[in-house]
Design a protein around this motif. Structure first.
Motif, PDB file in Angstrom:
ATOM      1  N   THR A  12      44.103  39.690  34.795  1.00  0.00           N
ATOM      2  CA  THR A  12      42.942  40.256  34.099  1.00  0.00           C
ATOM      3  C   THR A  12      42.907  41.777  34.269  1.00  0.00           C
ATOM      4  OG1 THR A  12      41.721  38.209  34.532  1.00  0.00           O
ATOM      5  CG2 THR A  12      40.429  40.130  33.885  1.00  0.00           C
TER       6      THR A  12
ATOM      7  N   PHE B  97      41.658  34.118  27.820  1.00  0.00           N
ATOM      8  CA  PHE B  97      41.015  35.376  28.176  1.00  0.00           C
ATOM      9  C   PHE B  97      40.480  36.070  26.920  1.00  0.00           C
ATOM     10  CE2 PHE B  97      45.471  36.267  27.377  1.00  0.00           C
ATOM     11  CZ  PHE B  97      45.421  37.352  26.513  1.00  0.00           C
TER      12      PHE B  97
ATOM     13  N   GLY C 164      39.355  40.192  25.703  1.00  0.00           N
ATOM     14  CA  GLY C 164      39.300  41.611  26.036  1.00  0.00           C
ATOM     15  C   GLY C 164      38.472  42.374  25.019  1.00  0.00           C
TER      16      GLY C 164
ATOM     17  N   ALA D 102      45.768  43.511  32.185  1.00  0.00           N
ATOM     18  CA  ALA D 102      45.493  43.604  30.745  1.00  0.00           C
ATOM     19  C   ALA D 102      44.487  44.712  30.452  1.00  0.00           C
ATOM     20  CB  ALA D 102      44.978  42.261  30.224  1.00  0.00           C
ATOM     21  N   GLY D 103      43.427  44.811  31.297  1.00  0.00           N
ATOM     22  CA  GLY D 103      42.420  45.848  31.089  1.00  0.00           C
ATOM     23  C   GLY D 103      42.986  47.243  31.320  1.00  0.00           C
TER      24      GLY D 103
ATOM     25  N   GLU E 279      38.590  36.424  32.051  1.00  0.00           N
ATOM     26  CA  GLU E 279      39.185  35.089  31.912  1.00  0.00           C
ATOM     27  C   GLU E 279      38.051  34.070  31.790  1.00  0.00           C
ATOM     28  OE1 GLU E 279      42.771  32.406  33.910  1.00  0.00           O
ATOM     29  OE2 GLU E 279      41.608  33.768  35.181  1.00  0.00           O
TER      30      GLU E 279
ATOM     31  N   ARG F 117      45.453  48.189  28.306  1.00  0.00           N
ATOM     32  CA  ARG F 117      44.803  48.505  27.031  1.00  0.00           C
ATOM     33  C   ARG F 117      43.949  49.758  27.136  1.00  0.00           C
ATOM     34  NH1 ARG F 117      45.497  48.781  21.788  1.00  0.00           N
ATOM     35  NH2 ARG F 117      43.488  49.080  20.731  1.00  0.00           N
TER      36      ARG F 117
ATOM     37  N   GLU G  88      41.644  38.008  21.968  1.00  0.00           N
ATOM     38  CA  GLU G  88      41.504  36.706  22.625  1.00  0.00           C
ATOM     39  C   GLU G  88      42.881  36.056  22.654  1.00  0.00           C
ATOM     40  OE1 GLU G  88      39.341  32.333  22.023  1.00  0.00           O
ATOM     41  OE2 GLU G  88      38.636  34.085  20.882  1.00  0.00           O
TER      42      GLU G  88
ATOM     43  N   TYR H  20      38.893  43.010  30.451  1.00  0.00           N
ATOM     44  CA  TYR H  20      39.294  41.643  30.097  1.00  0.00           C
ATOM     45  C   TYR H  20      38.586  40.660  31.033  1.00  0.00           C
ATOM     46  CZ  TYR H  20      42.956  42.840  26.757  1.00  0.00           C
ATOM     47  OH  TYR H  20      43.642  43.260  25.653  1.00  0.00           O
TER      48      TYR H  20
END
Length: 666
Positions: free
Chosen positions: A145, A177, A179, A148-149, A164, A152, A117, A162
């Motif tokens: 978003t 956000f 994840g 980030a996804g 938001e 990772r 988070e 992820y």
């Protein structure tokens, strides 16, 4: 976040200008203008629609994130999955996308779980969306978003999504956000997964074609509505008829208010929409949105961009909504603009589930029609003002010989001068015109516009209490001829209230654009006018009252010669310093005693004289017992050596008190 990596990254950046390349440890980078990306985003939304554009940008972000992750893992193999993820956050910061601030991180490499988070600070995506579309109803950092996804997921080797949950683009204080792995999300993330599905190019083109066709149809309908409303202006239908037609076209309530939030017209075609409007416009005004901290940035965007914004008042109680409507009302406010100046605001509201894209397009075009109608009205008003200005100047100067001709001119201006009214002259004068000139940077058009604003403000305020009124600009003042209903027992008290309202509304106007020194006005109230020849006398009385208070250095006053009474002759005839010296000789010891002991002897003396030296009345007015009052009077006599039984001494004391109050010494 690995801030050392960010610092190292700056050093690892290599600009090979001769090759037209930028490298970060052999990874090719691009410098892209944020505004250009914002324009691309705008075009995608306009062409594909919001849902399709969101999916496109989410997948684009996922691709960027996974590519960056594979590059970083290959060049920093000594790092582990968690380290790589934090490097990704640092990488995003280095690229200028946003600053990533972790809030809560939980990782279990054995189970393969992940919880992250955090907050994106200064998201370029939220910034650009606000610039092009204003406040959104959903989070808008779609590519962030996806990035980030994708990053990772590449690091962990399993799918991480992820989401938001708060966004600056929809009015939240920050972009927050969360994840988690797909398994940890469960059904909660199902609706978001559609944005990650790869669309077939044929289907995408087909949907884009349908969207363009729909946009063309909506544009055609919007143009038809615009033509219909414009024709009403040309036919002289008037602003109320235009508002009614707009409400019927959109099937919603319409509220048109000037820049001071005074209602020009409102229309709600059904009872349900009346109830909806009460919730959407608390107090039947748009003013709440302009002053509510939650909408400050959105309202600033409206004023700067001069484009419509979507709003939804959080305090709209559901009980006020139409039956069966469980969500907040859809509210849009559009500025009515002419020559770069906002003249008014038009707000519309309807149940959110009935909103169509056509509504916003029609409203924006309707705002331009209102501007056209108001321009037509303003042109007529300007001609009327020139005629009114000449009439007022002749009336207050006594520069006329034929009474019947003046009465005829008054009737043409809608100023009847009938026996049903009692008439007064008011002078609304700027206390420091040089301050206005400095604030407006000596620009003549802006100075004239400010005078027009003050004139409009005086007119609209007078309309609330006067049966008839006529106003005109004279130098740096507004002359207001007020005709009050005959039934007013104390007309001067009504005029004092009118003066105070004008001052208060000027203060509200100044809050929109506060100068280094506040602009203030003083209002002088003249004597009653029984016939045409009395207006010159009334004007001179108002002028004299203002001169007296100005002589004592007072600003922002509402004053009349009647209130000053016979003392006005002395105040006007004798030097101010001599009057103040007289007051100090008479009451100086009492003033010093009050200041030293924080007493109220001067005020007690003032009330005692105002009540004709009647003990019981003074006791009630001063909220003090009779015995306490007697003690105070005895102390007054001892300290100031006064003989309150002597009529001449009482007159002198009363005069001294008036002088001290005028000079702000009391």
């Amino acid at each position: 976040m690995d801030t050392n990596f960010v610092l190292q990254g700056k050093e690892l950046l290599e600009f090979r200008l001769e090759e037209g390349r930028i490298l970060l440890k052999d990874i090719r980078m691009l410098l892209i203008n944020a505004q250009a990306m914002g324009t691309l985003r705008k075009d995608l939304i306009s062409t594909l629609g919001q849902e399709r554009a969101k999916g496109f940008l989410t997948r684009y972000g996922w691709s960027c994130g996974s590519t960056d992750a594979y590059n970083l893992m290959g060049r920093w193999p000594e790092k582990g999955p968690d380290d790589w993820s934090f490097l990704g956050a640092a990488f995003h910061t280095l690229e200028g996308i946003a600053r990533v601030r972790p809030v809560k991180v939980q990782s279990n490499p054995v189970k393969g779980t992940w919880y992250f988070e955090g907050i994106w600070e200064n998201s370029y995506e939220a910034e650009q969306h606000m610039l092009h579309f204003g406040k959104s109803t959903i989070p808008v950092c779609w590519s962030l978003t996806g990035y980030a996804g994708g990053f990772r997921s590449a690091c962990l080797g399993k799918r991480v999504i992820y989401k938001e949950v708060e966004c600056v683009g929809k009015g939240d204080p920050h972009c927050r956000f969360i994840g988690k792995t797909l398994e940890e999300w469960g059904d909660e993330i199902t609706t978001e997964l559609t944005y990650y599905e790869e669309a077939k190019i044929g289907e995408a083109l087909d949907q884009a074609h349908r969207h363009i066709a729909r946009q063309h149809r909506l544009l055609s309908q919007s143009v038809d509505s615009h033509d219909r409303l414009t024709k009403m202006v040309l036919d002289g239908a008037g602003i109320e008829a235009i508002a009614r037609t707009l409400g019927d076209l959109l099937g919603c309530g319409v509220l048109l208010q000037d820049r001071y939030f005074q209602t020009l017209v409102h229309y709600f075609p059904t009872r349900e929409l009346v109830l909806l409007g009460r919730g959407a416009f608390p107090g039947s005004s748009l003013k709440g949105y302009s002053t509510d901290p939650e909408y400050r940035s959105v309202w600033q965007y409206l004023c700067q961009s001069k484009r419509p914004v979507e709003l939804s008042h959080p305090n709209a109680p559901e009980i006020l909504l139409a039956p069966g409507v469980q969500n907040q009302p859809w509210v849009v406010v559009a500025p009515v603009v002419m020559g770069g100046e906002i003249l008014a605001y038009v707000g519309v509201c309807k149940p959110r589930h009935e909103v169509e894209d056509l509504d916003l397009m029609t409203l924006e075009r309707a705002a331009s029609v209102f501007a056209l109608e108001m321009l037509k009205d303003r042109t007529a008003v300007e001609v009327q003002e020139k005629i009114a200005g000449g009439f007022v100047e002749d009336l207050i100067s006594g520069n006329f010989t034929h009474r019947d001709e003046m009465l005829e001119r008054a009737r043409h201006l809608g100023y009847g001068l009938t026996a049903n009214c009692q008439y007064y002259t008011l002078i609304i004068e700027l206390d420091d015109f040089s301050n206005v000139v400095r604030k407006l940077k000596s620009q003549e058009p802006k100075i004239l516009a400010f005078k027009q604003e003050l004139l409009d403000l005086a007119r609209s305020s007078a309309a609330k209490v006067c049966r008839e009124s006529l106003a005109a600009v004279k130098s740096n003042a507004i002359i207001l001829l007020a005709g009050l209903p005959k039934e007013y027992v104390d007309p001067e008290a009504q005029l004092y209230l009118l003066g105070e309202e004008i001052k208060a509304r000027l203060t509200e106007l100044e809050q929109e654009s506060p100068p280094s020194k506040p602009i203030s006005v003083s209002v002088g109230i003249g004597t009653s006018c029984q016939q045409l020849e009395d207006f010159a006398t009334s004007y001179n009385a108002a002028r004299q009252a203002l001169d007296i208070v100005r002589n004592f250095g007072k600003e922002g006053q509402v004053v009349s010669l009647n209130k000053l009474g016979a003392y006005s002759i002395l105040f006007n005839a004798i030097n101010k310093d001599e009057l103040v010296a007289f007051a100090h000789r008479s009451l100086g010891p009492l003033a010093s005693y009050d200041q030293k002991h924080r007493a109220q002897l001067l005020r007690t003396l003032e009330v005692f004289l105002e009540q004709d030296c009647h003990l019981q009345k003074t006791s009630e007015a001063a909220a003090v017992s009779v015995s306490g009052l007697k003690y105070r009077l005895q102390r007054i006599k001892e300290i100031a050596n006064l003989d309150l039984g002597n009529a001449q001494e009482r007159f002198n004391i009363h005069l001294a008190l008036k002088i001290m109050r005028m000079a702000n010494l009391l």
